[in-house]
Each structure stands twice: as C-alpha cells, then as structure tokens.
Design a protein around this motif. Structure first.
Motif, short mmCIF file in Angstrom:
data_model
loop_
_atom_site.label_atom_id
_atom_site.label_comp_id
_atom_site.label_asym_id
_atom_site.label_seq_id
_atom_site.Cartn_x
_atom_site.Cartn_y
_atom_site.Cartn_z
N GLY A 63 0.79 -1.19 -0.14
CA GLY A 63 0.09 0.00 -0.07
C GLY A 63 0.80 1.14 -0.21
O GLY A 63 0.30 2.65 0.30
N VAL A 64 2.06 1.24 -0.34
CA VAL A 64 3.00 2.38 -0.14
C VAL A 64 2.60 3.35 -1.14
O VAL A 64 2.86 4.67 -0.87
N LYS A 80 -0.58 10.27 10.04
CA LYS A 80 0.05 9.77 8.92
C LYS A 80 -0.27 8.46 8.47
O LYS A 80 -0.54 7.41 9.10
N VAL A 81 -0.24 8.04 7.24
CA VAL A 81 -0.57 6.60 6.54
C VAL A 81 0.87 6.14 6.02
O VAL A 81 1.60 6.69 5.20
N TYR A 82 1.01 4.66 6.56
CA TYR A 82 2.24 4.08 5.98
C TYR A 82 1.81 2.83 5.65
O TYR A 82 0.42 2.33 5.84
N SER A 83 2.51 1.82 5.04
CA SER A 83 2.09 0.62 4.59
C SER A 83 3.38 -0.48 4.58
O SER A 83 4.39 -0.01 5.00
N GLY A 84 3.11 -1.63 4.04
CA GLY A 84 4.09 -2.51 3.97
C GLY A 84 3.80 -3.65 2.66
O GLY A 84 2.95 -3.36 2.21
N MET A 105 9.83 3.31 -1.16
CA MET A 105 8.73 4.00 -1.33
C MET A 105 8.15 4.29 0.33
O MET A 105 7.13 4.94 0.38
N GLY A 106 9.14 4.00 1.16
CA GLY A 106 8.63 4.38 2.62
C GLY A 106 8.31 3.27 3.15
O GLY A 106 7.61 3.72 4.50
N GLY A 107 7.97 2.08 2.76
CA GLY A 107 7.28 1.09 3.64
C GLY A 107 8.06 0.64 4.89
O GLY A 107 9.17 0.96 5.13
N MET A 169 13.54 -1.58 7.45
CA MET A 169 12.15 -2.02 7.76
C MET A 169 12.13 -3.04 8.73
O MET A 169 13.06 -3.95 8.98
N ALA A 170 10.92 -3.32 9.19
CA ALA A 170 10.47 -4.21 10.24
C ALA A 170 10.16 -5.64 9.46
O ALA A 170 9.60 -5.49 8.51
N LEU A 171 10.72 -6.60 10.33
CA LEU A 171 10.30 -8.05 9.70
C LEU A 171 9.08 -8.80 10.85
O LEU A 171 9.32 -8.63 11.88
N ALA A 172 7.80 -8.78 10.20
CA ALA A 172 6.97 -9.38 10.90
C ALA A 172 6.65 -10.89 10.43
O ALA A 172 6.96 -11.28 9.32
N SER A 173 6.18 -11.64 11.28
CA SER A 173 6.29 -13.04 11.31
C SER A 173 5.20 -13.53 10.39
O SER A 173 5.17 -14.61 9.85
N GLY A 174 3.96 -12.92 10.23
CA GLY A 174 2.89 -13.12 9.37
C GLY A 174 2.29 -14.47 9.84
O GLY A 174 1.96 -14.48 11.21
#
Length: 313
Positions: A63-64, A80-84, A105-107, A169-174
C-alpha cells in the motif's frame, strides 16, 4: 456546577490515550477482500481522534503508493499513513524486487507469508475457518515456503532478510507457525535485522505463552490483534482476560496492540483500538503502560517517533 460523572471521566481518559495512538496492522481497502473502510476514510477517522499513524496491510499488495498519495494530497490529516508488503503469491512470494520497491517508497513492514504460509493452510484445514481475505476471484493460493526441508532458512528468504537489514524495515512473522518464526527470527538477528514483530501469537500460529516470553526476550515486539480479544466482534477467538496473560508473558515494553480490523460487518478499526484501551484499563494497566502498548512501542519498532505528538512522548 455539576461534577463530571465517573463514566464521563473514563470516556475522556480513553480518548486522551487515543491521542498519538498508532495502529500498526489494519485492513482498510481497496482490497479484493470486502472492507468496511478505505485507506483515506480510515485516515480521516483516525485523524479526528488524534491517532499519530496507521500502517495499512493488504494480503495481496503493497500500500505504499496509496500512502504516498494521501501524504501529498491531504497534508491536513493529523494521522500519517504508512504501509508494507505481505510476501504472498500475488506479489511473487519471496520477491526481493517487491521488497526493495516497498522500502524505496517508505514502507515500514515486510510480513512473511500470510495466506500463502504453509501453516495458514493447516490452520484453515484444522479449524474449519475460512480466512476473511480468502476469495474465489483469483486462483487458490499456493504455499510460499521460507524453510528448507532440513528446517534451515531458504536462500531466497535470506535475501529478503538482508534487504531488511540494509533498509531498516521491520520483519513481521505473518502466519508462519511459531516453530518457523523462531528459526526465521534467529537468522534475521544473525543477518543484522534490528526490528522484529511477532504477529498475533494468540491465533493461527500455535504459539504458547512460553513462546511469547522467549521471542520477546530475543528483542522482538509482540503484536496482539485486539479483534481476537474484544467481545462483540466476529473475530473474537480468545477471552479478554487472555490478553493480560500474553502481555505479562512478554512484558509491557515488548508488547504492541493493533486492531487487525477493517473487514465488513465488524467494528471499525478506530473503535477497535478504543475498546482495546478500555479493555486494558479494565485489566488494571496504568495509563503510561497503555500508552506504550498503543503508541510508543509501535513508534519505536517502526521508527515513527517523529510522528508522535509531544504529549505522547
């Protein structure tokens, strides 16, 4: 002059805690899955109550670009709106080009596979529950593996980790199984990834409280989906009191709360965070601890400290 009622004082206390809040995992649209609110509508609603930021998550796209459009054309918004990006089939799975583009793109977050995780298929099969983002509009998902047969991290996954280490960037485990998360997070640490997020251990991923405690001790931020604890919403899978067990296992300083909302037919993301704050108050947490879990900790793991209003610091 009439003194304010206790309920009125409580309501104001909750609203004060929403100022500077960050929802780091929210499912606004547009999306191939039905959504109750789009990214801009959500940003407006969150801005009205003083949220500092939201991080939009879609299982099928980054969604960046939308976040950049909102930032450019709506500078009046407080939020502020961010995405990944979630590394599922639609973006090519473990696609380093997509990850680098998201970073450029700032993710803020890269989620390991969710709907394409092998564990996700196991969860749907064993629970009999269809994920709300599952759809018949495109071909069925296929597994995006992150581990080799010998339980080591695949080379293509290591390449993703190296990009995260380089870009911050952060790593999320999903939706990885917790046993996979341990292995991926340990490899991520070895490769220099500084920001780790353990995604909703309370559901889908088979985590125990000992897992929560151990992964937090590794330095990961443990993220809880409020929708899974809040009464009166269709995704509740845990008792409200279970949230306290999870928070106490990781510690307040290693816990952040997200709505994980935005689906049709459910409470709104902003209302979900509001009710989550109320739940934390009911569970006995102090205002300063709640502010950490709904604002400061997410800002820290995502590098968003500059977005916080002065009163939230």
């Amino acid at each position: 002059m009439t003194a304010p009622s206790s309920s009125g004082a409580l309501d104001q206390r909750i609203e004060d805690l929403l100022v500077g809040a960050i929802d780091p995992h929210v499912h606004s649209g547009p999306s191939i899955a039905p959504r109750s609110v789009d990214h801009l509508e959500l940003a407006r609603e969150a801005s009205d109550v003083g949220f500092a930021a939201i991080v939009t998550k879609d299982h099928d796209y980054s969604g960046v670009m939308t976040a950049a459009l909102i930032a450019r054309h709506h500078p009046e918004l407080k939020t502020k709106v961010y995405s990944g990006i979630a590394l599922n089939n639609v973006v090519g799975g473990l696609n380093p080009y997509a990850v680098e583009h998201t970073a450029a793109m700032g993710g803020k977050i890269v989620w390991m596979p969710t709907l394409s995780a092998e564990n996700h298929f196991r969860w749907e099969r064993e629970s009999g529950r269809a994920h709300p983002a599952s759809t018949s509009k495109i071909r069925p998902a296929t597994v995006v593996p992150v581990l080799n047969d010998d339980k080591t991290v695949r080379d293509d996954a290591k390449e993703i980790l190296d990009i995260l280490a380089r870009t911050g960037m952060a790593l999320a485990s999903g939706h990885l199984h917790v046993s996979e998360t341990w292995i991926v997070f340990e490899e991520a640490r070895k490769r220099g990834v500084q920001r780790l997020i353990f995604t909703h251990p309370e559901d889908i991923v088979d985590a125990s409280l000992n897992d929560v405690k151990g992964i937090a001790a590794m330095g990961a931020m443990v993220e809880h989906s409020l929708c899974m604890f809040l009464e009166g919403n269709k995704f509740q899978s845990c008792a409200p009191e279970d949230l306290k067990k999870h928070i106490d296992a990781a510690g307040v300083d290693n816990t952040m709360l997200c709505s994980d909302l935005g689906q049709t037919g459910n409470i709104s993301p902003v209302e979900g965070v509001r009710r989550g704050v109320k739940l934390c108050l009911d569970l006995g947490y102090a205002d300063e601890d709640i502010r950490k879990m709904v604002s400061l900790n997410a800002a820290k793991v995502l590098g968003l400290e500059g977005d916080l209003p002065s009163r939230a610091h």
